[in-house]
Design a protein around this motif. Structure first.
Motif, PDB file in Angstrom:
ATOM      1  N   ARG A  17       0.836  -1.210   0.000  1.00 18.82           N
ATOM      2  CA  ARG A  17       0.000   0.000   0.000  1.00 18.82           C
ATOM      3  C   ARG A  17       0.864   1.250   0.000  1.00 18.82           C
ATOM      4  N   ALA A  18       1.970   1.222   0.748  1.00 15.42           N
ATOM      5  CA  ALA A  18       2.883   2.372   0.792  1.00 15.42           C
ATOM      6  C   ALA A  18       3.532   2.598  -0.566  1.00 15.42           C
ATOM      7  N   LEU A  19       3.919   1.512  -1.239  1.00 13.98           N
ATOM      8  CA  LEU A  19       4.497   1.640  -2.579  1.00 13.98           C
ATOM      9  C   LEU A  19       3.519   2.320  -3.525  1.00 13.98           C
ATOM     10  N   LEU A  20       2.277   1.856  -3.491  1.00 13.56           N
ATOM     11  CA  LEU A  20       1.264   2.421  -4.381  1.00 13.56           C
ATOM     12  C   LEU A  20       0.953   3.876  -4.012  1.00 13.56           C
ATOM     13  N   ALA A  21       0.883   4.166  -2.732  1.00 20.11           N
ATOM     14  CA  ALA A  21       0.598   5.536  -2.295  1.00 20.11           C
ATOM     15  C   ALA A  21       1.714   6.484  -2.730  1.00 20.11           C
ATOM     16  N   ASP A  22       2.959   6.025  -2.625  1.00 19.05           N
ATOM     17  CA  ASP A  22       4.087   6.854  -3.063  1.00 19.05           C
ATOM     18  C   ASP A  22       4.021   7.162  -4.553  1.00 19.05           C
ATOM     19  N   ALA A  23       3.409   6.261  -5.315  1.00 18.02           N
ATOM     20  CA  ALA A  23       3.257   6.459  -6.752  1.00 18.02           C
ATOM     21  C   ALA A  23       1.976   7.225  -7.077  1.00 18.02           C
ATOM     22  N   GLY A  24       1.240   7.618  -6.055  1.00 14.19           N
ATOM     23  CA  GLY A  24       0.007   8.365  -6.274  1.00 14.19           C
ATOM     24  C   GLY A  24      -1.166   7.502  -6.685  1.00 14.19           C
ATOM     25  N   ILE A  25      -1.105   6.231  -6.346  1.00 10.39           N
ATOM     26  CA  ILE A  25      -2.165   5.289  -6.710  1.00 10.39           C
ATOM     27  C   ILE A  25      -2.939   4.914  -5.444  1.00 10.39           C
ATOM     28  N   GLY A  26      -4.222   5.178  -5.452  1.00  8.71           N
ATOM     29  CA  GLY A  26      -5.066   4.804  -4.321  1.00  8.71           C
ATOM     30  C   GLY A  26      -5.336   3.310  -4.320  1.00  8.71           C
ATOM     31  N   SER A  27      -5.454   2.737  -3.136  1.00  6.35           N
ATOM     32  CA  SER A  27      -5.733   1.303  -3.035  1.00  6.35           C
ATOM     33  C   SER A  27      -6.729   1.044  -1.918  1.00  6.35           C
ATOM     34  N   VAL A  28      -7.355  -0.116  -1.999  1.00  5.19           N
ATOM     35  CA  VAL A  28      -8.341  -0.536  -1.012  1.00  5.19           C
ATOM     36  C   VAL A  28      -8.010  -1.970  -0.614  1.00  5.19           C
ATOM     37  N   VAL A  29      -8.061  -2.242   0.683  1.00  7.27           N
ATOM     38  CA  VAL A  29      -7.842  -3.611   1.162  1.00  7.27           C
ATOM     39  C   VAL A  29      -9.205  -4.267   1.312  1.00  7.27           C
ATOM     40  N   LEU A  30      -9.389  -5.340   0.590  1.00 11.93           N
ATOM     41  CA  LEU A  30     -10.625  -6.110   0.677  1.00 11.93           C
ATOM     42  C   LEU A  30     -10.399  -7.271   1.644  1.00 11.93           C
ATOM     43  N   ASP A  31     -11.417  -7.663   2.343  1.00  7.24           N
ATOM     44  CA  ASP A  31     -11.368  -8.761   3.313  1.00  7.24           C
ATOM     45  C   ASP A  31     -10.540  -8.405   4.547  1.00  7.24           C
ATOM     46  N   PHE A  44      -6.994 -16.485   5.972  1.00 10.55           N
ATOM     47  CA  PHE A  44      -7.643 -15.942   4.781  1.00 10.55           C
ATOM     48  C   PHE A  44      -6.848 -14.759   4.251  1.00 10.55           C
ATOM     49  N   PRO A  45      -6.481 -14.796   2.980  1.00 10.11           N
ATOM     50  CA  PRO A  45      -5.696 -13.688   2.421  1.00 10.11           C
ATOM     51  C   PRO A  45      -6.526 -12.421   2.265  1.00 10.11           C
ATOM     52  N   ARG A  46      -5.843 -11.312   2.411  1.00  5.52           N
ATOM     53  CA  ARG A  46      -6.442 -10.009   2.140  1.00  5.52           C
ATOM     54  C   ARG A  46      -6.106  -9.658   0.696  1.00  5.52           C
ATOM     55  N   ARG A  47      -7.019  -8.980   0.031  1.00  4.47           N
ATOM     56  CA  ARG A  47      -6.803  -8.606  -1.365  1.00  4.47           C
ATOM     57  C   ARG A  47      -6.593  -7.107  -1.460  1.00  4.47           C
ATOM     58  N   LEU A  48      -5.605  -6.723  -2.256  1.00  2.25           N
ATOM     59  CA  LEU A  48      -5.301  -5.309  -2.485  1.00  2.25           C
ATOM     60  C   LEU A  48      -5.833  -4.936  -3.860  1.00  2.25           C
ATOM     61  N   ALA A  49      -6.727  -3.974  -3.887  1.00  2.52           N
ATOM     62  CA  ALA A  49      -7.377  -3.583  -5.137  1.00  2.52           C
ATOM     63  C   ALA A  49      -7.081  -2.123  -5.463  1.00  2.52           C
ATOM     64  N   VAL A  50      -7.037  -1.844  -6.760  1.00  2.00           N
ATOM     65  CA  VAL A  50      -6.867  -0.481  -7.262  1.00  2.00           C
ATOM     66  C   VAL A  50      -7.953  -0.225  -8.296  1.00  2.00           C
ATOM     67  N   ALA A  51      -8.139   1.042  -8.643  1.00  2.00           N
ATOM     68  CA  ALA A  51      -9.104   1.396  -9.688  1.00  2.00           C
ATOM     69  C   ALA A  51      -8.669   0.744 -11.001  1.00  2.00           C
ATOM     70  N   THR A  52      -9.624   0.371 -11.807  1.00  2.00           N
ATOM     71  CA  THR A  52      -9.344  -0.283 -13.084  1.00  2.00           C
ATOM     72  C   THR A  52      -8.374   0.533 -13.932  1.00  2.00           C
ATOM     73  N   ASP A  53      -8.534   1.834 -13.938  1.00  2.00           N
ATOM     74  CA  ASP A  53      -7.653   2.703 -14.738  1.00  2.00           C
ATOM     75  C   ASP A  53      -6.210   2.715 -14.227  1.00  2.00           C
ATOM     76  N   ASP A  54      -6.007   2.371 -12.966  1.00  2.00           N
ATOM     77  CA  ASP A  54      -4.664   2.377 -12.373  1.00  2.00           C
ATOM     78  C   ASP A  54      -3.983   1.012 -12.375  1.00  2.00           C
ATOM     79  N   GLU A  55      -4.660  -0.010 -12.864  1.00  2.00           N
ATOM     80  CA  GLU A  55      -4.123  -1.374 -12.749  1.00  2.00           C
ATOM     81  C   GLU A  55      -2.752  -1.531 -13.390  1.00  2.00           C
ATOM     82  N   GLN A  56      -2.582  -1.105 -14.612  1.00  2.00           N
ATOM     83  CA  GLN A  56      -1.294  -1.293 -15.289  1.00  2.00           C
ATOM     84  C   GLN A  56      -0.175  -0.566 -14.570  1.00  2.00           C
TER      85      GLN A  56
END
Length: 70
Positions: A17-31, A44-56
């Motif tokens: 999450r910190a890596l993504l935040a430093d790159a200006g990419i918002g993320s959400v932890v599911l589960d 149970f694993p937690r899933r890290l999700a980003v907006a579809t436009d930010d996936e790549q």
């Protein structure tokens, strides 16, 4: 939303999450609150999700950091 990582390790999840935040990419932890159901054993694993436009871009950031996931 697109899943870019799955992990049972809360420290790794925080790092990703910190890596993504430093790159200006918002993320959400599911589960994140499943521990109430599982009794806190971390099975149970937690899933890290980003907006579809930010996936790549998110995958590129994680790959560059050596944290690429399938």
């Amino acid at each position: 939303m697109r899943i870019v990582a799955t992990t049972t390790d809360p420290v790794r999840l925080s790092f990703l999450r910190a890596l993504l935040a430093d790159a200006g990419i918002g993320s959400v932890v599911l589960d994140a609150h499943i521990s109430a159901v599982e009794g806190g054993i971390g099975a149970f694993p937690r899933r890290l999700a980003v907006a579809t436009d930010d996936e790549q871009r998110a995958r590129a950031v994680l790959t560059e950091a050596g944290e690429a996931t399938a």
